[in-house]
Design an enzyme around this catalytic site. Sequence first.
Site, PDB file in Angstrom:
ATOM      1  N   TYR A 144      -2.788  -0.893  10.351  1.00  0.00           N
ATOM      2  CA  TYR A 144      -2.706  -1.120   8.901  1.00  0.00           C
ATOM      3  C   TYR A 144      -1.388  -0.587   8.341  1.00  0.00           C
ATOM      4  CZ  TYR A 144      -4.019  -1.093   3.959  1.00  0.00           C
ATOM      5  OH  TYR A 144      -4.054  -1.310   2.601  1.00  0.00           O
ATOM      6  N   SER A 200       0.855  -1.184   0.000  1.00  0.00           N
ATOM      7  CA  SER A 200       0.000   0.000   0.000  1.00  0.00           C
ATOM      8  C   SER A 200       0.891   1.233   0.000  1.00  0.00           C
ATOM      9  CB  SER A 200      -0.889   0.016   1.254  1.00  0.00           C
ATOM     10  OG  SER A 200      -1.474   1.282   1.461  1.00  0.00           O
TER      11      SER A 200
END
Length: 279
Positions: free
Chosen positions: A177, A164
């Site tokens: 995350y 990401s």
Amino acid sequence: MDSHVEAVRGALPAGLLKGQTALVTGANSGIGKATAIGLGRAGANVVVNYVSDRDAAEQVVQEIASFGVRAVAHEADVSQETQVTEMVGRTVQDFGTLDILVANAGMQRDAKFTEMTLAQWQKVLDVNLTGQFLCAREAAKEFRRRGVVPEVSRAAGKIVCMSSVHQLIPWAGHVNYASSKGGVQMMMQTLAQELAPEKIRVNAVAPGAIKTPINRSAWETAEARQDLLRLIPYDRIGDPEDIAHAVVLLASDLMDYVVGTTLYVDGGMTLFPGFATGG
């Protein structure tokens, strides 16, 4: 479906991965679904991993099979070692071997830092980081066992980790995350360094803002969309097919000399557009 998505789908080279078998985790929706379909369109047989919603996984299988390749759905929680070992073993049993792993399965459990529970922290790390470790470990064992088959691929195997932009960009309210994706980056680079001498290529794709069901609230309304576009210099929110295209190319021999690299597919989000006017 808009013309951009159709153009991207049409751009995936047919037969580029012919004769290869791919395992895509978290492949019954979103980025994983588009990636599994893209690999199938490029000629690979595909194992569609899912942890819930078998019907959705079977629909992905049917679409992949329409390209004239084999596809199966396999339920497994990637954070559970025995389930991962069984999934990879079943793949080798059913297809003869495994050539490509796309470690895509991921999740969010968002909370402000001081309100985040240990369970929220641990669950995200278990799936997003440990899950990728387990899948990559089992795939690498099969790649090593089989070695290079030149008529299939120049590499013994290819691992694509789904990371990401938040392996680079801090994200308040999402410390679990962001930490998991930072871990994915270093894990990927370390695996690439260790496995490259065996002709096992490890790379990562780092999506930016992509239109998936999990983040629908960030792009569905005109106001939310405009707020999001302020973070994207290219002035377009990505589609899952943008990621699929990147994965297919990374898994192919066209990228055989690409090792230990993160490909950011983000419309320029990692250019920190807030500084475009001097900060």
